[in-house]
Design an enzyme around this catalytic site. Structure first.
Site, PDB file in Angstrom:
ATOM      1  N   ASP A 291      26.149  22.271  59.410  1.00  0.00           N
ATOM      2  CA  ASP A 291      25.354  21.381  60.262  1.00  0.00           C
ATOM      3  C   ASP A 291      24.957  20.132  59.476  1.00  0.00           C
ATOM      4  OD1 ASP A 291      23.731  20.550  62.467  1.00  0.00           O
ATOM      5  OD2 ASP A 291      21.989  21.239  61.345  1.00  0.00           O
ATOM      6  N   ASP A 295      26.760  16.004  59.449  1.00  0.00           N
ATOM      7  CA  ASP A 295      26.010  14.771  59.747  1.00  0.00           C
ATOM      8  C   ASP A 295      26.198  13.770  58.615  1.00  0.00           C
ATOM      9  OD1 ASP A 295      24.950  15.794  62.119  1.00  0.00           O
ATOM     10  OD2 ASP A 295      22.952  14.982  61.708  1.00  0.00           O
TER      11      ASP A 295
END
Ligand code: IPM
Ligand code: MG
Length: 408
Positions: A291, A295
Protein backbone atom coordinates in the site's frame (compact mmCIF):
# COMPACT_ATOMS: atom_id res chain seq x y z
CA UNK A 1 -17.30 -17.05 -23.59
CA UNK A 2 -18.36 -16.54 -27.22
CA UNK A 3 -20.74 -19.44 -26.97
CA UNK A 4 -22.45 -17.80 -24.03
CA UNK A 5 -26.18 -17.92 -24.34
CA UNK A 6 -27.81 -16.76 -21.23
CA UNK A 7 -30.93 -14.91 -20.31
CA UNK A 8 -31.60 -12.75 -17.35
CA UNK A 9 -31.48 -15.52 -14.78
CA UNK A 10 -28.69 -13.95 -12.82
CA UNK A 11 -30.46 -10.83 -11.70
CA UNK A 12 -33.77 -12.52 -11.08
CA UNK A 13 -32.12 -15.10 -8.88
CA UNK A 14 -30.74 -12.46 -6.54
CA UNK A 15 -32.41 -12.48 -3.18
CA UNK A 16 -33.73 -9.01 -2.44
CA UNK A 17 -34.01 -8.47 1.28
CA UNK A 18 -37.20 -6.47 1.80
CA UNK A 19 -36.45 -2.87 2.63
CA UNK A 20 -32.72 -3.26 2.47
CA UNK A 21 -32.41 -2.49 -1.21
CA UNK A 22 -35.63 -0.61 -1.66
CA UNK A 23 -33.75 2.61 -2.23
CA UNK A 24 -31.87 1.24 -5.22
CA UNK A 25 -33.01 3.39 -8.08
CA UNK A 26 -34.32 2.18 -11.41
CA UNK A 27 -31.01 3.24 -12.84
CA UNK A 28 -29.29 0.56 -10.82
CA UNK A 29 -32.03 -1.95 -11.40
CA UNK A 30 -31.47 -2.13 -15.15
CA UNK A 31 -31.38 -5.86 -15.66
CA UNK A 32 -28.45 -7.61 -17.31
CA UNK A 33 -29.13 -7.62 -21.00
CA UNK A 34 -29.50 -10.98 -22.68
CA UNK A 35 -26.07 -12.28 -23.42
CA UNK A 36 -26.45 -14.01 -26.73
CA UNK A 37 -23.46 -14.56 -28.99
CA UNK A 38 -25.83 -15.37 -31.85
CA UNK A 39 -27.06 -11.76 -31.94
CA UNK A 40 -23.68 -10.52 -33.20
CA UNK A 41 -21.89 -13.22 -35.10
CA UNK A 42 -18.16 -13.35 -34.52
CA UNK A 43 -18.30 -11.08 -31.49
CA UNK A 44 -17.22 -12.09 -28.02
CA UNK A 45 -19.42 -10.78 -25.23
CA UNK A 46 -18.36 -9.97 -21.73
CA UNK A 47 -20.32 -8.94 -18.70
CA UNK A 48 -18.63 -6.02 -16.91
CA UNK A 49 -19.65 -4.77 -13.48
CA UNK A 50 -19.08 -1.02 -13.20
CA UNK A 51 -18.75 0.30 -9.66
CA UNK A 52 -18.22 4.07 -9.97
CA UNK A 53 -18.28 4.72 -6.22
CA UNK A 54 -17.62 8.17 -4.82
CA UNK A 55 -15.97 11.52 -5.50
CA UNK A 56 -14.34 11.54 -8.91
CA UNK A 57 -15.19 7.84 -9.35
CA UNK A 58 -18.31 8.37 -11.52
CA UNK A 59 -16.49 10.88 -13.77
CA UNK A 60 -13.49 8.69 -14.48
CA UNK A 61 -15.59 5.54 -14.88
CA UNK A 62 -17.88 7.22 -17.43
CA UNK A 63 -14.85 8.16 -19.52
CA UNK A 64 -13.11 4.78 -19.15
CA UNK A 65 -16.30 2.97 -20.13
CA UNK A 66 -16.46 4.69 -23.52
CA UNK A 67 -12.77 3.97 -24.17
CA UNK A 68 -13.21 0.33 -23.19
CA UNK A 69 -16.23 0.02 -25.45
CA UNK A 70 -14.42 1.56 -28.40
CA UNK A 71 -11.19 -0.44 -28.06
CA UNK A 72 -13.21 -3.61 -27.54
CA UNK A 73 -15.42 -3.07 -30.56
CA UNK A 74 -12.35 -2.62 -32.78
CA UNK A 75 -11.25 -6.07 -31.66
CA UNK A 76 -14.64 -7.76 -31.97
CA UNK A 77 -15.62 -7.52 -28.31
CA UNK A 78 -18.97 -6.48 -26.92
CA UNK A 79 -19.71 -5.61 -23.34
CA UNK A 80 -22.78 -5.71 -21.19
CA UNK A 81 -22.26 -3.18 -18.45
CA UNK A 82 -24.03 -3.37 -15.16
CA UNK A 83 -23.56 -0.30 -12.97
CA UNK A 84 -23.96 -0.76 -9.23
CA UNK A 85 -23.55 1.46 -6.17
CA UNK A 86 -20.67 0.91 -3.79
CA UNK A 87 -18.99 2.75 -0.90
CA UNK A 88 -20.46 6.10 0.12
CA UNK A 89 -22.86 6.06 -2.83
CA UNK A 90 -24.31 2.80 -1.53
CA UNK A 91 -24.39 4.11 2.05
CA UNK A 92 -26.50 7.03 0.87
CA UNK A 93 -28.82 4.78 -1.11
CA UNK A 94 -29.31 1.80 1.15
CA UNK A 95 -27.33 2.40 4.32
CA UNK A 96 -24.55 -0.14 3.74
CA UNK A 97 -21.27 0.30 1.86
CA UNK A 98 -21.50 -3.04 0.07
CA UNK A 99 -25.08 -4.05 -0.81
CA UNK A 100 -25.57 -7.74 -1.44
CA UNK A 101 -26.87 -6.97 -4.90
CA UNK A 102 -23.70 -5.12 -5.81
CA UNK A 103 -21.55 -7.96 -4.58
CA UNK A 104 -23.60 -10.52 -6.50
CA UNK A 105 -23.35 -8.49 -9.71
CA UNK A 106 -19.59 -8.18 -9.22
CA UNK A 107 -19.13 -11.85 -8.42
CA UNK A 108 -21.12 -12.94 -11.46
CA UNK A 109 -19.42 -10.62 -13.91
CA UNK A 110 -16.43 -11.42 -16.10
CA UNK A 111 -14.53 -8.43 -14.68
CA UNK A 112 -15.13 -5.45 -12.42
CA UNK A 113 -14.10 -1.86 -13.08
CA UNK A 114 -14.18 0.29 -9.94
CA UNK A 115 -13.76 4.07 -9.67
CA UNK A 116 -12.97 5.26 -6.16
CA UNK A 117 -14.39 4.97 -2.69
CA UNK A 118 -14.71 7.39 0.23
CA UNK A 119 -15.22 11.05 1.03
CA UNK A 120 -15.36 13.62 3.84
CA UNK A 121 -19.07 13.09 4.21
CA UNK A 122 -18.66 9.62 5.67
CA UNK A 123 -15.36 10.18 7.52
CA UNK A 124 -17.02 10.17 10.93
CA UNK A 125 -19.03 6.99 10.30
CA UNK A 126 -18.47 4.04 12.57
CA UNK A 127 -15.87 1.68 11.16
CA UNK A 128 -18.31 -0.89 9.74
CA UNK A 129 -20.20 1.91 8.01
CA UNK A 130 -17.20 3.52 6.38
CA UNK A 131 -17.18 3.45 2.58
CA UNK A 132 -13.72 1.78 2.52
CA UNK A 133 -15.24 -1.33 4.06
CA UNK A 134 -16.72 -2.05 0.64
CA UNK A 135 -13.22 -2.38 -0.75
CA UNK A 136 -12.24 -4.86 1.92
CA UNK A 137 -15.38 -6.95 1.41
CA UNK A 138 -14.77 -7.00 -2.33
CA UNK A 139 -11.13 -7.95 -1.96
CA UNK A 140 -11.78 -10.58 0.69
CA UNK A 141 -14.90 -12.16 -0.79
CA UNK A 142 -13.69 -12.15 -4.38
CA UNK A 143 -10.41 -13.58 -3.01
CA UNK A 144 -8.38 -11.21 -5.17
CA UNK A 145 -5.12 -11.80 -3.35
CA UNK A 146 -2.77 -10.60 -6.09
CA UNK A 147 -2.67 -6.88 -6.64
CA UNK A 148 -0.58 -5.72 -9.59
CA UNK A 149 0.42 -2.07 -9.51
CA UNK A 150 2.61 -0.98 -12.39
CA UNK A 151 4.58 2.25 -12.09
CA UNK A 152 5.95 3.38 -15.40
CA UNK A 153 7.39 6.75 -16.26
CA UNK A 154 6.06 7.55 -19.71
CA UNK A 155 8.58 9.53 -21.77
CA UNK A 156 5.94 12.23 -22.31
CA UNK A 157 5.56 12.74 -18.56
CA UNK A 158 9.12 12.59 -17.36
CA UNK A 159 9.00 16.29 -16.48
CA UNK A 160 5.97 15.74 -14.25
CA UNK A 161 8.05 13.60 -11.88
CA UNK A 162 9.33 15.23 -8.72
CA UNK A 163 12.62 13.41 -9.25
CA UNK A 164 15.42 14.59 -11.52
CA UNK A 165 14.92 13.64 -15.14
CA UNK A 166 17.92 11.28 -15.20
CA UNK A 167 16.58 9.42 -12.13
CA UNK A 168 12.98 9.14 -13.30
CA UNK A 169 13.54 8.47 -16.98
CA UNK A 170 12.93 4.86 -17.99
CA UNK A 171 11.43 3.72 -14.67
CA UNK A 172 9.26 0.68 -15.33
CA UNK A 173 8.36 -1.48 -12.37
CA UNK A 174 5.56 -3.71 -11.23
CA UNK A 175 4.60 -3.88 -7.57
CA UNK A 176 2.92 -7.15 -6.68
CA UNK A 177 1.06 -6.47 -3.45
CA UNK A 178 -0.56 -9.19 -1.35
CA UNK A 179 -4.11 -7.95 -0.94
CA UNK A 180 -6.24 -10.24 1.20
CA UNK A 181 -4.03 -10.98 4.19
CA UNK A 182 -1.57 -9.45 6.63
CA UNK A 183 -2.37 -6.66 9.02
CA UNK A 184 -5.43 -5.54 7.02
CA UNK A 185 -7.32 -8.68 7.93
CA UNK A 186 -5.34 -10.35 10.74
CA UNK A 187 -6.91 -11.37 14.05
CA UNK A 188 -6.97 -10.33 16.85
CA UNK A 189 -7.90 -6.82 15.95
CA UNK A 190 -9.95 -3.98 17.36
CA UNK A 191 -9.88 -1.46 20.17
CA UNK A 192 -10.08 -3.18 23.54
CA UNK A 193 -9.56 -2.42 27.21
CA UNK A 194 -6.42 -3.91 28.75
CA UNK A 195 -5.93 -5.11 32.31
CA UNK A 196 -5.14 -1.56 33.46
CA UNK A 197 -8.45 -0.36 32.13
CA UNK A 198 -6.70 1.48 29.33
CA UNK A 199 -7.78 1.44 25.69
CA UNK A 200 -5.48 -0.49 23.35
CA UNK A 201 -5.64 -0.67 19.59
CA UNK A 202 -4.71 -4.04 18.11
CA UNK A 203 -3.87 -5.02 14.55
CA UNK A 204 -2.15 -8.26 13.70
CA UNK A 205 0.33 -8.92 10.94
CA UNK A 206 -0.16 -12.59 10.14
CA UNK A 207 0.66 -14.66 7.08
CA UNK A 208 0.13 -18.36 6.52
CA UNK A 209 2.66 -20.16 4.36
CA UNK A 210 0.15 -20.78 1.55
CA UNK A 211 -0.69 -17.08 1.36
CA UNK A 212 2.97 -16.22 0.90
CA UNK A 213 3.54 -19.00 -1.63
CA UNK A 214 0.67 -18.03 -3.88
CA UNK A 215 1.58 -14.34 -4.06
CA UNK A 216 5.24 -15.24 -4.53
CA UNK A 217 4.33 -17.46 -7.47
CA UNK A 218 2.37 -14.64 -9.11
CA UNK A 219 5.40 -12.41 -8.60
CA UNK A 220 7.91 -14.91 -10.01
CA UNK A 221 5.65 -15.45 -13.05
CA UNK A 222 5.28 -11.69 -13.47
CA UNK A 223 9.03 -11.12 -13.24
CA UNK A 224 9.62 -13.92 -15.74
CA UNK A 225 7.50 -12.08 -18.31
CA UNK A 226 9.29 -8.81 -17.59
CA UNK A 227 13.04 -8.34 -17.09
CA UNK A 228 13.51 -11.38 -14.88
CA UNK A 229 14.31 -9.52 -11.62
CA UNK A 230 12.28 -9.93 -8.46
CA UNK A 231 12.86 -8.01 -5.24
CA UNK A 232 10.96 -9.26 -2.21
CA UNK A 233 10.38 -6.50 0.33
CA UNK A 234 9.87 -7.36 3.99
CA UNK A 235 10.91 -6.41 7.53
CA UNK A 236 12.53 -9.71 8.39
CA UNK A 237 14.91 -8.04 10.84
CA UNK A 238 11.95 -7.32 13.13
CA UNK A 239 8.69 -9.05 12.20
CA UNK A 240 8.07 -12.78 12.51
CA UNK A 241 5.56 -12.69 9.67
CA UNK A 242 8.36 -11.28 7.52
CA UNK A 243 10.81 -13.96 8.61
CA UNK A 244 8.40 -16.60 7.32
CA UNK A 245 7.76 -14.48 4.22
CA UNK A 246 11.46 -14.41 3.35
CA UNK A 247 11.87 -18.13 4.05
CA UNK A 248 8.99 -19.13 1.77
CA UNK A 249 9.93 -16.77 -1.06
CA UNK A 250 13.54 -18.01 -0.92
CA UNK A 251 12.40 -21.63 -1.01
CA UNK A 252 10.39 -21.04 -4.19
CA UNK A 253 13.27 -19.42 -6.03
CA UNK A 254 14.69 -22.77 -7.15
CA UNK A 255 11.55 -23.30 -9.25
CA UNK A 256 12.29 -20.09 -11.13
CA UNK A 257 15.98 -20.29 -12.01
CA UNK A 258 15.48 -17.71 -14.76
CA UNK A 259 14.40 -15.09 -12.20
CA UNK A 260 17.01 -13.24 -10.17
CA UNK A 261 15.65 -12.93 -6.62
CA UNK A 262 16.79 -10.34 -4.09
CA UNK A 263 15.45 -9.28 -0.69
CA UNK A 264 15.21 -5.82 0.80
CA UNK A 265 13.97 -4.41 4.09
CA UNK A 266 11.03 -2.09 3.59
CA UNK A 267 12.71 0.99 5.06
CA UNK A 268 15.61 0.58 2.67
CA UNK A 269 13.21 -0.10 -0.21
CA UNK A 270 11.40 3.18 0.51
CA UNK A 271 14.75 4.94 0.27
CA UNK A 272 15.98 3.06 -2.82
CA UNK A 273 12.76 3.88 -4.67
CA UNK A 274 13.67 7.55 -4.50
CA UNK A 275 17.44 7.12 -4.85
CA UNK A 276 17.53 4.80 -7.85
CA UNK A 277 14.10 3.54 -8.89
CA UNK A 278 15.43 1.99 -12.10
CA UNK A 279 17.05 -0.81 -10.09
CA UNK A 280 13.56 -2.31 -9.63
CA UNK A 281 11.77 -4.54 -12.08
CA UNK A 282 9.22 -6.56 -10.09
CA UNK A 283 8.64 -6.04 -6.37
CA UNK A 284 6.65 -8.46 -4.23
CA UNK A 285 5.51 -7.45 -0.79
CA UNK A 286 2.82 -7.77 1.83
CA UNK A 287 -0.44 -5.85 2.03
CA UNK A 288 0.62 -2.85 4.12
CA UNK A 289 4.08 -2.35 2.61
CA UNK A 290 2.56 -2.66 -0.86
CA UNK A 291 0.00 0.00 0.00
CA UNK A 292 2.68 2.44 1.07
CA UNK A 293 5.34 1.69 -1.54
CA UNK A 294 2.86 1.88 -4.41
CA UNK A 295 1.86 5.41 -3.41
CA UNK A 296 5.52 6.32 -3.25
CA UNK A 297 6.21 4.74 -6.64
CA UNK A 298 3.28 6.63 -8.14
CA UNK A 299 4.95 9.94 -7.39
CA UNK A 300 7.98 8.93 -9.42
CA UNK A 301 5.67 8.64 -12.42
CA UNK A 302 4.45 12.21 -11.99
CA UNK A 303 0.99 11.69 -10.60
CA UNK A 304 -1.04 9.15 -8.71
CA UNK A 305 -3.66 10.00 -11.35
CA UNK A 306 -1.74 7.86 -13.81
CA UNK A 307 -1.57 4.52 -12.03
CA UNK A 308 -3.92 1.62 -12.69
CA UNK A 309 -4.17 -1.65 -10.81
CA UNK A 310 -5.42 -5.18 -11.20
CA UNK A 311 -6.49 -7.44 -8.35
CA UNK A 312 -6.64 -11.08 -9.35
CA UNK A 313 -7.84 -14.29 -7.77
CA UNK A 314 -7.15 -17.92 -8.61
CA UNK A 315 -10.47 -18.09 -10.44
CA UNK A 316 -13.37 -15.68 -10.78
CA UNK A 317 -13.52 -12.09 -11.88
CA UNK A 318 -10.69 -9.65 -11.32
CA UNK A 319 -11.11 -6.20 -9.82
CA UNK A 320 -9.59 -3.31 -11.76
CA UNK A 321 -9.25 0.17 -10.31
CA UNK A 322 -7.09 3.26 -10.36
CA UNK A 323 -4.90 3.49 -7.26
CA UNK A 324 -5.86 7.10 -6.59
CA UNK A 325 -8.65 7.85 -4.17
CA UNK A 326 -11.95 9.63 -4.60
CA UNK A 327 -10.43 13.16 -4.47
CA UNK A 328 -13.56 14.79 -3.03
CA UNK A 329 -11.95 18.23 -3.31
CA UNK A 330 -12.17 18.13 -7.11
CA UNK A 331 -15.18 15.84 -7.52
CA UNK A 332 -17.82 16.97 -9.99
CA UNK A 333 -15.61 19.69 -11.46
CA UNK A 334 -14.39 17.84 -14.54
CA UNK A 335 -10.81 18.20 -13.30
CA UNK A 336 -9.93 14.57 -12.57
CA UNK A 337 -7.32 12.70 -14.55
CA UNK A 338 -9.13 9.73 -16.10
CA UNK A 339 -5.96 8.06 -17.37
CA UNK A 340 -5.45 5.74 -14.38
CA UNK A 341 -8.97 4.40 -14.85
CA UNK A 342 -8.56 4.15 -18.61
CA UNK A 343 -5.33 2.23 -18.04
CA UNK A 344 -7.18 0.06 -15.50
CA UNK A 345 -9.62 -0.78 -18.30
CA UNK A 346 -6.58 -1.84 -20.35
CA UNK A 347 -5.48 -4.09 -17.48
CA UNK A 348 -9.02 -5.46 -17.33
CA UNK A 349 -8.76 -6.44 -20.97
CA UNK A 350 -5.29 -7.91 -20.60
CA UNK A 351 -5.39 -9.68 -17.25
CA UNK A 352 -9.13 -10.08 -16.76
CA UNK A 353 -10.27 -11.13 -20.20
CA UNK A 354 -7.04 -12.15 -21.92
CA UNK A 355 -7.67 -9.59 -24.68
CA UNK A 356 -4.18 -8.20 -25.12
CA UNK A 357 -4.74 -6.54 -28.48
CA UNK A 358 -7.61 -4.41 -27.24
CA UNK A 359 -5.54 -3.58 -24.14
CA UNK A 360 -2.62 -2.46 -26.28
CA UNK A 361 -4.95 -0.22 -28.27
CA UNK A 362 -5.82 1.63 -25.06
CA UNK A 363 -2.22 1.88 -23.86
CA UNK A 364 -1.11 3.23 -27.23
CA UNK A 365 -3.99 5.69 -27.32
CA UNK A 366 -3.07 7.07 -23.89
CA UNK A 367 0.54 7.54 -25.01
CA UNK A 368 -0.73 9.18 -28.20
CA UNK A 369 -2.99 11.66 -26.41
CA UNK A 370 -0.10 12.56 -24.10
CA UNK A 371 2.33 12.96 -26.99
CA UNK A 372 -0.11 15.45 -28.52
CA UNK A 373 0.29 17.51 -25.36
CA UNK A 374 -3.07 16.96 -23.65
CA UNK A 375 -2.74 17.17 -19.87
CA UNK A 376 -5.09 17.28 -16.91
CA UNK A 377 -4.10 19.62 -14.08
CA UNK A 378 -2.19 17.02 -12.06
CA UNK A 379 0.28 16.33 -14.89
CA UNK A 380 0.24 19.74 -16.51
CA UNK A 381 3.46 21.55 -17.36
CA UNK A 382 3.80 24.77 -19.36
CA UNK A 383 3.67 24.37 -23.11
CA UNK A 384 1.01 21.66 -22.95
CA UNK A 385 -2.73 21.88 -23.36
CA UNK A 386 -4.71 21.84 -20.12
CA UNK A 387 -7.87 19.74 -20.46
CA UNK A 388 -10.56 18.40 -18.16
CA UNK A 389 -11.56 14.82 -17.50
CA UNK A 390 -14.06 14.60 -20.36
CA UNK A 391 -11.82 16.20 -22.94
CA UNK A 392 -8.93 13.96 -22.00
CA UNK A 393 -11.29 11.02 -22.50
CA UNK A 394 -12.34 12.34 -25.90
CA UNK A 395 -8.73 12.69 -26.97
CA UNK A 396 -7.93 9.14 -25.93
CA UNK A 397 -11.03 7.98 -27.74
CA UNK A 398 -9.92 9.73 -30.93
CA UNK A 399 -6.53 8.05 -30.65
CA UNK A 400 -8.09 4.62 -30.09
CA UNK A 401 -10.01 5.19 -33.29
CA UNK A 402 -7.23 6.55 -35.43
CA UNK A 403 -4.23 4.48 -34.36
CA UNK A 404 -3.39 1.54 -36.59
CA UNK A 405 -3.88 -1.82 -34.90
CA UNK A 406 -1.04 -2.36 -32.51
CA UNK A 407 1.12 -5.42 -32.40
CA UNK A 408 1.13 -7.06 -29.02
C1 IPM B 1 -5.34 1.35 -1.76
C2 IPM B 1 -6.02 2.23 -0.75
C3 IPM B 1 -6.80 1.39 0.22
C4 IPM B 1 -5.85 0.46 0.94
C5 IPM B 1 -7.64 2.25 1.21
C6 IPM B 1 -8.58 3.18 0.48
C7 IPM B 1 -8.38 1.42 2.18
O1 IPM B 1 -5.10 3.06 -0.11
O2 IPM B 1 -6.02 0.59 -2.46
O3 IPM B 1 -4.11 1.47 -1.88
O4 IPM B 1 -5.27 0.83 1.96
O5 IPM B 1 -5.68 -0.67 0.48
MG1 MG C 1 -3.15 2.96 -0.89
Amino acid sequence: MAAFLQTNIRMSSIKIVPGKYSALTDHYRTPCRVRCAASSPGKKRFNIALLPGDGIGPEVIAVAKTVLQKAGSLEGLEFDFQEMPVGGAALDLVGVPMPEETFTAAKQSDAILLGAIGGYKWDKNEKHLRPEMALFYLRRDLKVFANLRPATVLPELVDASTLKKEVAEGVDMMIVRELTGGIYFGEPRGIKINENGEEVGISTEIYAAHEIDRIARVAFETARKRRGKLCSVDKANVLDASILWRKRVTALASEYPDVELSHMYVDNAAMQLIRDPKQFDTIVTNNIFGDILSDEASMITGSIGMLPSASLSESGPGLFEPIHGSAPDIAGQDKANPLATILSAAMLLKYGLGEEKAAKRIEDAVADALSKGFRTGDIYSPGNKLVGCKEMGEEVLKSVDSKVPATV
